[in-house]
Design a protein around this motif. Structure first.
Motif, short mmCIF file in Angstrom:
data_model
loop_
_atom_site.label_atom_id
_atom_site.label_comp_id
_atom_site.label_asym_id
_atom_site.label_seq_id
_atom_site.Cartn_x
_atom_site.Cartn_y
_atom_site.Cartn_z
N PHE A 62 -4.55 48.31 -2.94
CA PHE A 62 -4.28 48.67 -1.54
C PHE A 62 -4.77 47.64 -0.53
N THR A 63 -4.82 46.35 -0.90
CA THR A 63 -5.15 45.28 0.05
C THR A 63 -3.86 44.61 0.51
N THR A 64 -3.64 44.58 1.81
CA THR A 64 -2.40 44.01 2.33
C THR A 64 -2.37 42.49 2.15
N GLN A 65 -1.17 41.95 1.94
CA GLN A 65 -0.99 40.51 1.88
C GLN A 65 -0.12 40.00 3.03
N GLY A 66 0.25 40.93 3.94
CA GLY A 66 1.03 40.52 5.11
C GLY A 66 2.49 40.88 5.03
N SER A 67 2.87 41.69 4.06
CA SER A 67 4.25 42.18 3.95
C SER A 67 4.50 43.23 5.03
N PHE A 115 1.67 50.02 -2.26
CA PHE A 115 2.21 50.25 -0.92
C PHE A 115 1.02 50.30 0.04
N VAL A 116 1.09 49.54 1.13
CA VAL A 116 -0.08 49.39 1.99
C VAL A 116 0.32 49.42 3.47
N LYS A 117 -0.67 49.69 4.30
CA LYS A 117 -0.50 49.56 5.75
C LYS A 117 -0.93 48.15 6.14
N ASP A 118 -0.06 47.43 6.83
CA ASP A 118 -0.38 46.11 7.35
C ASP A 118 -0.39 46.15 8.87
N VAL A 119 -1.48 45.74 9.48
CA VAL A 119 -1.58 45.69 10.94
C VAL A 119 -1.30 44.26 11.37
N ASP A 120 -0.27 44.08 12.18
CA ASP A 120 0.12 42.74 12.62
C ASP A 120 -0.98 42.10 13.46
#
Length: 572
Positions: A62-67, A115-120
């Motif tokens: 659950f670590t975002t990569q920027g997707s 599947f993760v939450k990515d904060v721009d």
């Protein structure tokens, strides 16, 4: 009025920031033991002992990569086509083959694994994204036991997910009641006429983008579960969409199985065709893995802008490079799964011993299994290896994936006349260039835009894999086979369902079978080939890109010798 910070002060803050960021990657707690329940998993899913700690396992998931696939609150609110049930429901995600999860601290909304939450970073808006865990986390079921395979290939239908999501958005736009429910769920207390109009326009725009993307990349017929033309997708998004040259698009018709991840950072070359070097000569340590992972994010819904007029500052993107470094480092600590005799039928050690001799026995040409597939110690922290690249004419397997990449040439458009390798590269793009060269250049521009993040990500992701001389890319790589029992289907394109079929002469191998089930066959070593459940879809090896020919090593053995060899492969 505040005084400007001195150069020394700025450097000190940079070093402090770097230290704090890198400290965040430390993983604590005991290693996961075989049979330990997987935190957050739906049902009784048990882990194997693969070197990870529970904290690291969850961070990998659950670590975002920027997707950034679509706005996060949209995904939570969208309904399935023809139904009021949510698209993200457990029933639908399970049907598509994703691994379900209950709410946890890192995953409060119970998204599937990966599947993760990515904060721009700039707009602070939240998006749904995918990370490497979505495609590189496996699961097998044997009788009443379900086992998680960290780093193993998923059985998900990624293409079906995107086309289904697009249909859900289009039907929401075209059905007033469905759109009203969606708008109320997304806007909540900000619901008003102006906000609804704006939401509808934005939904139309995103649905149009996804529909066009599906048109560029979706296969006919579909790949089915557990396979994707990853390079075809990535190159289409860079060459056709980002460069805005639609004639650069090519059919994404060379599906591959998702490679298993253990020992990937310890290898000199990555990808089925060995195109990515982990430590290429002349490149600073860590930039090889970082560049590889940046390219992956660009193909998995990372946002980026190719603006050559500002190449000194690189290309803006949503890529989280420090996180990519963390993910690479965590994978470096992953061990291959050992055959779990607690849950699967026990190994016959007499067969294992005979099989080991067969594995190392040279044939008439002085080649053996061990010639291409080195045996390594799975948990040795110093393990490193060079893969064996086998030319297409020798290995004989389906050539589409390797050939498509090598032959891909595209118009350069706005890149024409610009440096290929960065600001000071004397070589510039002509009117056309290799797709791989353009991809590398764009990835380099993305890295250049965030130099501090890139330095941190490269430092964190470097494990000093071997340098390797240049090899022909019209080849497929062979790597150590530890954990191979948990990685069906086999060959790079998933055209062979189990190890027993792989040891048959190509003409005798199954011409069709079902893929998508997680029900394990411990005798033949792979998944069952019948339509065991609703996930299973037919696999037809006569279709382009699906050939199960080639890889004839071991096919001349007697049936008894093949069973001995398979027993040894289980033990690796």
């Amino acid at each position: 009025m505040k005084k400007p910070k001195s150069q020394a002060s700025r450097v000190g803050l940079t070093i402090l920031s770097a230290t704090l960021i890198l400290a965040g990657c430390a993983i604590h707690g005991p290693r996961i033991k075989e049979g330990q329940p997987v935190k957050g998993a739906v049902g009784k899913v048990q882990s194997l002992s693969q070197g990870w700690r529970q904290e690291g396992q969850q961070l990998f998931y659950f670590t975002t990569q920027g997707s950034q696939l679509l706005p996060y609150d949209w995904f939570l609110a969208l309904e399935q086509p023809g139904s009021t049930n949510l698209f993200r429901s457990d029933e639908n995600m399970d049907r598509l083959g994703w691994l379900l999860s209950r709410p946890t601290q890192l995953n409060p909304d119970a998204l599937p694994v990966g599947f993760v939450k990515d904060v721009d970073d700039e707009t602070k808006r939240s998006y749904l994204g995918l990370t490497c865990a979505a495609c590189h986390t496996g699961q097998i079921k044997y009788r009443e036991v379900t086992l998680r395979i960290d780093g193993g290939p998923t059985m998900a239908d990624a293409d079906g997910f995107i086309t289904g999501l697009t249909r859900a958005m289009e039907e929401t736009l075209g059905t007033q009641d469905k759109f009203d429910r969606f708008a109320h769920a997304v806007l909540r207390d900000k619901y008003n006429e102006a906000a609804v109009r704006k939401l509808r326009l934005e939904l139309k725009s995103v649905a149009g983008y996804l529909d066009a993307r599906a048109e560029r990349n979706s296969p006919h017929p579909p790949y089915g579960h557990g396979r994707l033309d990853a390079f075809g997708n990535i190159l289409n998004e860079v060459l056709a969409y980002a460069l805005n040259i639609q004639t650069n698009a090519r059919p994404a018709d060379a599906p591959v199985s998702y490679p298993f991840l253990w020992d990937t950072p310890q290898s000199d070359r990555v990808q089925w065709n060995g195109v990515a070097q982990n430590h290429p000569q002349g490149v600073p340590p860590g930039l090889g893995p970082l560049g590889r992972n940046v390219g992956e994010v660009l193909g998995v819904f990372g946002k980026f802008e190719i603006q050559p007029t500002v190449i000194p500052t690189g290309y803006r993107s949503s890529v989280k490079m420090v996180n990519l470094g963390h993910l690479e480092r965590w994978v470096a600590g992953l061990w291959s799964p050992q055959w779990p005799e607690k849950f699967l039928p026990g190994l016959d050690m007499a067969k294992v011993k005979r099989g080991e001799a067969i594995y190392n026995r040279p044939d008439a040409n002085q080649n053996s299994c061990a010639t291409c597939h080195e045996v390594i110690i799975r948990d040795d922290p110093k393990r490193r290896f060079n893969v064996k690249m086998t030319p297409l004419e020798i290995v004989g397997t389906d050539p589409a994936m390797a050939s498509n990449f090598v032959s891909r040439v595209a118009a350069t458009g706005r890149l024409e006349g610009k440096p290929i390798g960065g600001l000071f590269d004397p070589k510039v793009f002509g009117k056309t260039a290799s797709g791989g060269v353009i991809l590398n250049s764009v990835g380099g521009g993305v890295i250049l835009h965030k130099p501090l993040e890139a330095a941190l990500g490269a430092f964190e992701g470097d494990v000093h894999a071997f340098d390797d001389p240049s090899e022909s890319l019209l080849a497929y790589k062979a790597r150590p086979l530890n954990g191979i029992w948990a990685t069906a289907p086999y060959l790079h394109n998933g055209s062979v369902p189990n190890l027993w079929e792989l040891l048959k002469p190509p003409g005798d191998r199954m011409k069709s079978f079902y893929i998508g089930s997680r029900e394990f066959d411990p005798v033949n070593v792979g998944f069952v080939t019948i339509q065991y459940d609703d996930r299973a879809m037919p696999m037809d090896i006569t279709l382009p890109g699906n050939s199960n020919a080639g890889h004839t090593w071991g096919t001349e053995l007697t049936d008894a010798e093949k069973r001995d060899l398979i027993e040894y492969l289980k033990s690796l």
